[in-house]
Design a protein around this motif. Structure first.
Motif: not given
Length: 337
Positions: A19-20, A22-23, A48, A241, A244, A248
């Protein structure tokens, strides 16, 4: 931004790395491979398209941690998963748990407190509530004396972080999660316990596949509707998620306190027998199981009030129990094929 994920090849860690990435984050993974495999990197890359930087390192070795931060002095945040995590094992081998879960945390925080950008996400647990008096459990529920050494390491870990944050520039979020299950929908990564599974769902899927003769259900005389323990089972991707989003929040300086705490769960409790029925539904298989005496360290029920995470983080679990079980079964079938 460069993010350190300790235990990043483990179950929750690997899904969070995905997920990291992907961001758009650059991820550095530390793992000692005591309960994971370097093969997990292949799954992360398949999902990814990007290989995280990986260092095999034991966080119990103070000098190794110091040397790591000398090499990587541009870390923007740390998500700390590296820990031993089985309740039953911790009862039988408490010193392993205190060394692994507490010493590694201290050495990390010592180095992080020297950094300019000291953002820390801690993998905590609902075990800090012990047997809470009221359901669902809010973050304001009293932290009780845990019923296992594992739970106690999470309680002590939270206390250490709170004390250190007061005295240093570290900002932290404690994520108290309930029972992570499932796997990535691609079935490229998932829960892969070494040896006999300590957690319910991988034991169920291994039994369903025929690797285990039958599942042991620890007690059917609890004061619950069907007599078996109740837990809040959350899909691991939903959980990843949330990490993440919490990171943030710290990076964007949106936190309102030096240390914030959030429950992560679905808000719904499911009994052991309900989880078995869910597996049977999604797999089409009848699961062999037997009722055995209660297990030391187990509580009767625990499920989350997630209002705080829903409202402040803007996060909410999306997947149902059946969806999580289906992904766990898909993963089990793939790794055995």
């Amino acid at each position: 931004m460069k993010i350190l994920v300790t235990g990043g090849l483990g179950f929750i860690g690997s899904h969070t790395v995905v997920e990291l990435q992907n961001e758009g984050f650059d991820v550095v993974v530390i793992d000692n491979l005591s309960n994971s495999s370097e093969e997990v990197l292949k799954g992360i890359v398949t999902i990814t398209g990007k290989m995280p930087l990986f260092e095999q390192l034991d966080l119990r070795e103070k000098k190794s941690v110091e040397d790591f931060f000398k090499r990587h002095n541009d870390i923007n945040g740390v998500i700390h998963f590296a820990a031993s995590k089985a309740v039953g094992e911790s009862v039988g081998n408490p010193l392993l748990y205190y060394e692994n879960n507490i010493a590694s945390l201290i050495f990390l925080l010592q180095e992080l407190s020297k950094q300019d950008k000291a953002n820390f996400i801690f993998s905590s647990s609902c075990t800090v509530y012990g047997q809470a008096e009221e359901m669902p459990i809010t973050e304001d529920a009293p932290v009780q004396q845990p019923m296992s050494p594992y739970g106690n390491t999470k309680k002590i870990g939270e206390e250490i972080i709170n004390d250190v944050a007061k005295a240093t520039n570290i900002n932290a979020i404690l994520l108290r999660y309930f029972n992570p299950i499932g796997s990535h929908p691609s079935a490229e990564i998932g829960e892969l316990p070494i040896g006999v599974p300590q957690n319910l769902v991988p034991f169920i899927t291994q039994t369903g596949f025929g690797l285990r003769e039958e599942l042991a259900v620890f007690g059917d005389d609890y004061p619950t509707p069907d007599g078996t323990c109740i837990r809040d089972y959350i899909h691991v991707v939903d959980l990843a998620k949330a990490h993440v989003i919490a990171l943030q929040r710290l990076l964007n300086k949106k936190n309102t306190e030096k240390v914030e705490t959030f429950n992560l769960g679905t808000g719904t409790g499911s009994s052991v027998l309900e989880v078995i029925r869910s597996f049977e539904k999604v797999s089409g298989k009848k699961l062999p199981y037997k009722i055995v005496p209660r297990r030391e360290g187990d509580i009767t029920e625990a499920y989350a009030n997630t209002d705080k995470a829903n409202n402040i983080l803007g996060w909410k679990a999306q997947s149902s129990l059946d969806e999580a079980m289906e992904s766990a079964w898909k993963w089990e079938q793939k790794i055995r094929s």
